[in-house]
Scaffold this motif. Structure first.
Motif, PDB file in Angstrom:
ATOM      1  N   MET A   1     -27.361  40.711  19.407  1.00  0.00           N
ATOM      2  CA  MET A   1     -26.644  41.807  20.062  1.00  0.00           C
ATOM      3  C   MET A   1     -27.403  43.121  19.883  1.00  0.00           C
ATOM      4  SD  MET A   1     -22.569  41.245  19.374  1.00  0.00           S
ATOM      5  CE  MET A   1     -21.642  40.024  20.298  1.00  0.00           C
ATOM      6  N   ALA A   2     -27.423  43.927  20.954  1.00  0.00           N
ATOM      7  CA  ALA A   2     -28.101  45.216  20.907  1.00  0.00           C
ATOM      8  C   ALA A   2     -27.163  46.280  20.353  1.00  0.00           C
ATOM      9  CB  ALA A   2     -28.573  45.610  22.298  1.00  0.00           C
ATOM     10  N   GLY A   3     -27.716  47.170  19.562  1.00  0.00           N
ATOM     11  CA  GLY A   3     -26.935  48.259  18.983  1.00  0.00           C
ATOM     12  C   GLY A   3     -27.705  49.558  19.004  1.00  0.00           C
ATOM     13  N   VAL A   4     -26.965  50.653  18.949  1.00  0.00           N
ATOM     14  CA  VAL A   4     -27.571  51.984  18.882  1.00  0.00           C
ATOM     15  C   VAL A   4     -27.252  52.574  17.518  1.00  0.00           C
ATOM     16  CG1 VAL A   4     -27.648  54.286  19.877  1.00  0.00           C
ATOM     17  CG2 VAL A   4     -27.336  52.299  21.362  1.00  0.00           C
ATOM     18  N   VAL A   5     -28.285  52.954  16.788  1.00  0.00           N
ATOM     19  CA  VAL A   5     -28.146  53.460  15.425  1.00  0.00           C
ATOM     20  C   VAL A   5     -28.176  54.986  15.453  1.00  0.00           C
ATOM     21  CG1 VAL A   5     -29.139  53.476  13.112  1.00  0.00           C
ATOM     22  CG2 VAL A   5     -29.309  51.420  14.533  1.00  0.00           C
ATOM     23  N   ARG A   6     -27.243  55.586  14.744  1.00  0.00           N
ATOM     24  CA  ARG A   6     -27.281  57.037  14.541  1.00  0.00           C
ATOM     25  C   ARG A   6     -27.068  57.310  13.062  1.00  0.00           C
ATOM     26  NH1 ARG A   6     -22.406  59.559  13.668  1.00  0.00           N
ATOM     27  NH2 ARG A   6     -20.522  58.324  14.082  1.00  0.00           N
ATOM     28  N   TYR A   7     -27.672  58.378  12.579  1.00  0.00           N
ATOM     29  CA  TYR A   7     -27.444  58.725  11.173  1.00  0.00           C
ATOM     30  C   TYR A   7     -27.442  60.242  11.024  1.00  0.00           C
ATOM     31  CZ  TYR A   7     -32.580  59.128  10.804  1.00  0.00           C
ATOM     32  OH  TYR A   7     -33.894  59.464  10.980  1.00  0.00           O
TER      33      TYR A   7
ATOM     34  N   ILE B   1     -29.507  61.644  15.108  1.00  0.00           N
ATOM     35  CA  ILE B   1     -30.738  60.949  15.443  1.00  0.00           C
ATOM     36  C   ILE B   1     -30.365  59.519  15.798  1.00  0.00           C
ATOM     37  CG2 ILE B   1     -33.021  60.274  14.649  1.00  0.00           C
ATOM     38  CD1 ILE B   1     -32.927  62.574  12.706  1.00  0.00           C
ATOM     39  N   LYS B   2     -30.841  59.018  16.942  1.00  0.00           N
ATOM     40  CA  LYS B   2     -30.423  57.708  17.412  1.00  0.00           C
ATOM     41  C   LYS B   2     -31.632  56.808  17.654  1.00  0.00           C
ATOM     42  CE  LYS B   2     -26.296  59.527  19.732  1.00  0.00           C
ATOM     43  NZ  LYS B   2     -25.563  59.654  21.013  1.00  0.00           N
ATOM     44  N   TYR B   3     -31.431  55.515  17.367  1.00  0.00           N
ATOM     45  CA  TYR B   3     -32.460  54.513  17.604  1.00  0.00           C
ATOM     46  C   TYR B   3     -31.794  53.242  18.109  1.00  0.00           C
ATOM     47  CZ  TYR B   3     -35.091  57.637  14.564  1.00  0.00           C
ATOM     48  OH  TYR B   3     -35.670  58.735  14.009  1.00  0.00           O
ATOM     49  N   ASN B   4     -32.538  52.463  18.871  1.00  0.00           N
ATOM     50  CA  ASN B   4     -32.046  51.177  19.343  1.00  0.00           C
ATOM     51  C   ASN B   4     -32.538  50.064  18.430  1.00  0.00           C
ATOM     52  OD1 ASN B   4     -30.798  52.315  21.626  1.00  0.00           O
ATOM     53  ND2 ASN B   4     -32.738  52.312  22.744  1.00  0.00           N
ATOM     54  N   GLY B   5     -31.729  49.002  18.299  1.00  0.00           N
ATOM     55  CA  GLY B   5     -32.104  47.872  17.472  1.00  0.00           C
ATOM     56  C   GLY B   5     -31.375  46.618  17.907  1.00  0.00           C
ATOM     57  N   ILE B   6     -31.814  45.474  17.382  1.00  0.00           N
ATOM     58  CA  ILE B   6     -31.215  44.173  17.685  1.00  0.00           C
ATOM     59  C   ILE B   6     -30.681  43.572  16.388  1.00  0.00           C
ATOM     60  CG2 ILE B   6     -31.594  41.851  18.594  1.00  0.00           C
ATOM     61  CD1 ILE B   6     -31.744  44.005  20.693  1.00  0.00           C
ATOM     62  N   ALA B   7     -29.423  43.125  16.411  1.00  0.00           N
ATOM     63  CA  ALA B   7     -28.798  42.547  15.223  1.00  0.00           C
ATOM     64  C   ALA B   7     -29.419  41.195  14.898  1.00  0.00           C
ATOM     65  CB  ALA B   7     -27.293  42.387  15.457  1.00  0.00           C
ATOM     66  N   GLN B   8     -29.526  40.915  13.612  1.00  0.00           N
ATOM     67  CA  GLN B   8     -29.985  39.609  13.162  1.00  0.00           C
ATOM     68  C   GLN B   8     -29.300  39.264  11.846  1.00  0.00           C
ATOM     69  OE1 GLN B   8     -34.213  40.207  12.923  1.00  0.00           O
ATOM     70  NE2 GLN B   8     -34.130  41.090  10.895  1.00  0.00           N
ATOM     71  N   ALA B   9     -29.196  37.958  11.565  1.00  0.00           N
ATOM     72  CA  ALA B   9     -28.515  37.506  10.354  1.00  0.00           C
ATOM     73  C   ALA B   9     -29.395  37.738   9.134  1.00  0.00           C
ATOM     74  CB  ALA B   9     -28.161  36.025  10.459  1.00  0.00           C
ATOM     75  N   THR B  10     -28.746  37.974   7.975  1.00  0.00           N
ATOM     76  CA  THR B  10     -29.507  38.177   6.740  1.00  0.00           C
ATOM     77  C   THR B  10     -30.095  36.868   6.228  1.00  0.00           C
ATOM     78  OG1 THR B  10     -27.448  37.942   5.479  1.00  0.00           O
ATOM     79  CG2 THR B  10     -28.146  40.171   6.037  1.00  0.00           C
TER      80      THR B  10
END
Length: 297
Positions: A226-232, A1-10
């Protein structure tokens, strides 16, 4: 399962002074790395040093007054002890009142000294954690006011990412086994963990927000934005290996001869579709519940 997201600092904060005054130093600039406790800006401390010396002088005088008041009280008590009729109780009460008043003044001035020391310390703006300066708001020799942003500090040691999970998949969150985020800009895939799951769906998209957290990888740095693609992947108990999914009624068709129901499955790699049998369940106001599908299909 994949989703798009944007990285951000904690952690990302705008640092500001707690006191007013002309800023005489700002030894950091955008892109500088700073350590916890490092000076990032300074207000001219002279006015605050003068105020501290003034209140310290007042405290010294108050201590002297208290000492004289205590001496006067001790003298009257000694006289009364030797000759009870030589000193009236009114004089002793007055001396006691003067001693207590002087003591109260000392306590008040001690609090003022502590406050002035704090104000003087606040003329130094220091980093609350290790990080990188990502923005500056003021320049040296500008007058700044308390709570006015001076610099922005970002902690890049850990990265967060929010993704939006459809309502028909959010119930699978307890069975998440592994989470990976691929950053094509860096050509790497980073392991992540589920940090937080929203408990209320968006009214427009009917998706739930899920917050992921990950460490910075060795040999590369993930930057906020930065853009990332999440899979789990899922590790589900045998008893629920075949979950129900809610799909549009229009996605289901029936073979009248075989009395079976199907959907079209998309092969993204080959850009083809194939017929797949499903077991229809309860019809709801949002779609049809079916079995026979797996997450990600």
């Amino acid at each position: 399962i994949k989703y798009n997201g944007i990285a951000q600092a904690t952690q990302q904060v705008d640092l500001s002074f707690r006191v007013d005054g002309p800023m005489i130093r700002r030894p950091v600039d955008v892109g500088d790395e700073v350590k916890k406790g490092q000076l990032v800006a300074r207000i001219d401390p002279r006015d605050y040093e003068v105020r501290l010396r003034t209140v310290k002088g007042q405290l010294t005088n108050a201590i002297a007054v208290r000492k004289r008041a205590q001496s006067d009280l001790d003298r009257l008590l000694r006289i009364q002890k030797k000759d009870p009729g030589a000193v009236s109780q009114t004089l002793i009460d007055k001396a006691l009142q003067n001693r207590d008043s002087a003591q109260a003044e000392i306590r008040s001035l001690e609090a003022s000294v502590d406050r002035r020391k704090d104000d003087l310390a606040y003329t130094n703006l220091k980093a609350p954690f290790d990080g990188i300066i990502t923005k500056t708001y003021t320049e040296a020799f500008e007058d700044v006011r308390r709570k006015q942003p001076v610099v922005r500090l970002l902690d890049p040691s850990k990265i967060e990412m929010w993704i939006n999970v459809p309502e028909n998949l959010i119930s699978l969150e307890p069975y998440v086994d592994e989470v990976w985020v691929r950053f094509d800009a860096l050509g790497i895939e980073v392991p992540a963990e589920v940090k937080e799951v929203g408990r209320e769906a968006s009214q427009t998209t009917r998706t739930f927000p899920v917050n992921l957290i990950m460490d910075q990888p060795e040999g590369a740095r993930i930057l906020p934005g930065m853009a990332g693609v999440v899979r789990y992947t899922l590790n589900m108990p045998e008893s629920i290996k075949e979950p129900e999914f809610l799909i549009p009624v229009t996605a289901v068709f029936t073979d009248p001869e075989k009395q079976k129901s199907y959907v079209w499955l998309i092969d993204e790699a080959g850009l083809t579709v194939s017929r797949h049998e499903i077991v229809p369940g309860k019809l709801t106001g949002r779609g049809l519940k079916v079995k026979g599908l797996q997450p990600g299909q």
